[in-house]
Design an enzyme around this catalytic site. Structure first.
Site, PDB file in Angstrom:
ATOM      1  N   CYS A  43      53.714  36.967  23.439  1.00 30.54           N
ATOM      2  CA  CYS A  43      52.839  37.766  24.303  1.00 30.54           C
ATOM      3  C   CYS A  43      51.505  38.063  23.621  1.00 30.54           C
ATOM      4  CB  CYS A  43      53.532  39.067  24.697  1.00 30.54           C
ATOM      5  SG  CYS A  43      52.479  40.110  25.699  1.00 30.54           S
ATOM      6  N   CYS A  48      50.454  36.630  27.079  1.00 28.24           N
ATOM      7  CA  CYS A  48      49.814  37.655  27.921  1.00 28.24           C
ATOM      8  C   CYS A  48      48.432  38.084  27.441  1.00 28.24           C
ATOM      9  CB  CYS A  48      50.666  38.928  27.983  1.00 28.24           C
ATOM     10  SG  CYS A  48      52.402  38.710  27.722  1.00 28.24           S
ATOM     11  N   LYS A  51      45.686  35.188  27.179  1.00 31.09           N
ATOM     12  CA  LYS A  51      45.517  34.728  28.566  1.00 31.09           C
ATOM     13  C   LYS A  51      44.668  35.719  29.362  1.00 31.09           C
ATOM     14  CE  LYS A  51      47.858  36.400  31.388  1.00 31.09           C
ATOM     15  NZ  LYS A  51      49.251  36.172  31.690  1.00 31.09           N
ATOM     16  N   TYR A 177      53.928  31.088  37.089  1.00 35.11           N
ATOM     17  CA  TYR A 177      52.966  32.052  36.534  1.00 35.11           C
ATOM     18  C   TYR A 177      51.870  31.348  35.719  1.00 35.11           C
ATOM     19  CZ  TYR A 177      56.242  36.075  36.971  1.00 35.11           C
ATOM     20  OH  TYR A 177      57.063  37.066  37.402  1.00 35.11           O
ATOM     21  N   GLU A 181      47.814  30.820  36.625  1.00 37.86           N
ATOM     22  CA  GLU A 181      46.871  31.602  35.813  1.00 37.86           C
ATOM     23  C   GLU A 181      45.862  30.687  35.114  1.00 37.86           C
ATOM     24  OE1 GLU A 181      49.596  35.552  34.868  1.00 37.86           O
ATOM     25  OE2 GLU A 181      49.511  34.000  33.358  1.00 37.86           O
ATOM     26  N   HIS A 435      39.979  57.493  49.211  1.00 38.15           N
ATOM     27  CA  HIS A 435      39.044  56.710  50.005  1.00 38.15           C
ATOM     28  C   HIS A 435      37.691  56.602  49.312  1.00 38.15           C
ATOM     29  CE1 HIS A 435      37.609  54.882  53.661  1.00 38.15           C
ATOM     30  NE2 HIS A 435      36.549  55.669  53.638  1.00 38.15           N
ATOM     31  N   GLU A 440      44.607  52.627  49.068  1.00 37.79           N
ATOM     32  CA  GLU A 440      44.958  53.578  50.151  1.00 37.79           C
ATOM     33  C   GLU A 440      45.663  52.876  51.302  1.00 37.79           C
ATOM     34  OE1 GLU A 440      41.707  55.425  52.389  1.00 37.79           O
ATOM     35  OE2 GLU A 440      40.393  53.783  51.815  1.00 37.79           O
TER      36      GLU A 440
END
Ligand code: NDP
Length: 451
Positions: A43, A48, A51, A177, A181, A435, A440
């Site tokens: 990772c 991760c 990347k 994945y 990516e 908002h 939302e």
């Protein structure tokens, strides 16, 4: 005085192994950790983290083009790939240093070399034998590629993160994945990208609306999606590599990147010889306490092929050490694990996809909302997103929440807490939105999808 050199020897200093070892050391256990590459693991060093840094870097091109809609004029935008890779490596060195310090601070002794199981209490590190009451296997996984002629020419995500120059033409194989990516990264940096895979759409297993939206958006951004096709042969050409496809076409590219899954790193580690049961694909079989078929040998993370995500490996490492070194029995909960794909646009997801929910529950309600991020309304950016809630009609519990679009990963992390707490649709409806945000939308969905 123990009959062993250590209470615990961990093989593999990635996310799971480091977390388990640090905690065990902190609780007073005498711990050694063996790593043949650098502390940090997939990772931090090959997955991760680098990347995501490249995803950030690649996105700047689009942001600059969006800037024009806000009145900016940007002249002479240039990118220096080598400079970025060097900066990324400097950051990885810093993170590696942090990992080393974390281990030092927990009094974990570090060994560099390949750790091989000699027997249920003994590990050999490049020929030197050390013993422990328990051994924790946290050796992770490694890219796996199918055997086709010319496969020796391809790179995996490991090398893709360290190329000294950006290839102008990249063919990415796979649609999981890693494939989506990296297709996004190279495409946004300006490479021509062909994405070749055997399924009909990207990201098998994900919610169908997310899959089709990502397929559309990647196509809009210029990625050439070639579905239901596989490479059959790769040859070196004068100016790159020529990839022959099952649809009888061929494409010349500068790099071929295979992202066709990862396999547990269990070969040649003496596991089978020590009596450790492995699954058909080579993963270590463990029980809910992370214990293998050999009483003193445990395993966490990708090598067990449960849910192959860093935070899951960390949770498993923690559960292992809490249970055995802090008298606090702990199991990992694999339900409702949120995850993200840093595709462009990104995806965040927690709970069940619609097809999974239909299999488990009698009746479900589906709420879905497509949107164009407000940020893009003054620009020429046509990227669209989608949000989706899946509700068990009987209990009204939210059993799936999915999003593709700007900030999806950040938004779904929060939604994940609500899902984990068994929130109902009424709980979502009772929450006041913020908002104007995309998030939302999750608390203002009123209309069920018909059918
Ligand atoms: P995935 O399992 O996600 O995807 C593998 C892809 O390769 C699929 O498209 C699959 O096709 C295809 N494939 C498999 N075997 C072959 C074959 N023999 N020939 C052609 N295509 C093949 O693997 P990845 O390599 O993308 O990622 C590995 C793991 O790493 C993931 O499972 C994930 O857990 C983790 N990861 C997580 C990330 C995140 O959380 N953001 C990022 C990167 C990795 P098909 O769909 O048809 O089976």
């Amino acid at each position: 005085m123990s009959e062993y050199n250590y209470d615990l020897i961990t093989i593999g200093a990635g996310s799971g192994g480091v977390r388990a070892s640090r905690l065990a050391g902190g609780y007073g256990a005498k711990v050694a950790i063996v790593e043949e590459l650098r502390e940090g693991g997939t990772c931090v060093l090959r997955g991760c983290v680098p990347k995501k840094l490249l995803v950030y870097g690649s996105h700047i091109q689009e942001e600059v083009s969006d800037a024009e809609g806000y009145g900016w004029t940007v002249d002479g935008l240039k990118h220096n790939w080598e400079k970025m890779i060097d900066a990324k490596n400097t950051e990885l060195d810093r993170l590696h240093g942090i990992y080393v310090n974390l281990l030092k601070n927990a009094n974990v002794e570090r060994f560099h070399g390949r750790g091989i199981i000699v027997d249920e209490h003994t590990v050999s590190v490049d020929g030197k034998h050390i013993t422990a009451e328990r051994i924790l296997m946290a050796v992770g996984g490694w890219p796996s590629t199918p055997e086709i002629p010319g496969i020796e020419y391809v790179i995996s995500s490991n090398e893709a993160l360290d190329l000294r120059e950006r290839p102008d033409r990249v063919l990415v194989v796979g649609s999981g994945y890693i494939a989506v990516e990296f297709a996004g990264i190279f495409n946004s940096f300006g490479s021509r990208v062909d994405l070749v895979f055997r399924a009909d759409q990207v990201l098998r297993g994900f919610d169908k609306d997310i899959r089709s939206t990502l397929t559309d958006e990647m196509t809009k951004k210029g990625i050439n999606i070639i579905s239901k096709v596989l490479p059959e042969k790769i040859e070196k050409s004068d100016t790159g590599f020529r990839v022959y496809l099952s649809n009888k076409k061929n494409i010349e590219v500068d790099q071929v990147l295979y992202a066709t899954g990862r396999s547990p790193n269990t070969q040649g580690l003496g596991l089978a010889e020590a009596g450790v049961d492995l699954t058909e694909n080579g993963a270590i079989k463990v029980n809910e306490w992370n214990q293998s078929s050999v009483e003193s040998i445990y395993a966490v993370g990708d090598v067990t092929d449960r849910i192959n995500l860093t935070p899951v490996a960390i949770a498993e490492g923690r559960a292992f050490s809490e249970t055995l070194y802090n008298n606090n029995p702990m199991k990992t909960d694999y339900n409702d694990v949120p995850s993200a794909v840093f595709s462009q646009p990104p995806i965040g997801s927690v709970g069940l996809a619609e097809h999974e929910a239909k299999e488990i529950y009698n009746d479900i309600d589906v709420y879905i909302s497509g949107f164009r991020p407000m940020k893009y309304t003054m620009t020429n950016n046509t990227e669209r997103g989608l949000q989706k809630l899946i509700v068990d009609r009987k209990t009204q519990r939210i059993i799936g929440a999915h999003m593709i679009g700007l900030d999806a990963a950040e938004i779904i992390q929060g939604i994940g807490i609500a899902v984990k707490m068994n929130a109902t649709k009424a709980d979502f409806d009772a929450t006041i939105g913020i908002h104007p945000t995309a998030a939302e939308e999750f608390v203002t969905m009123r209309d069920k999808r018909a059918g």
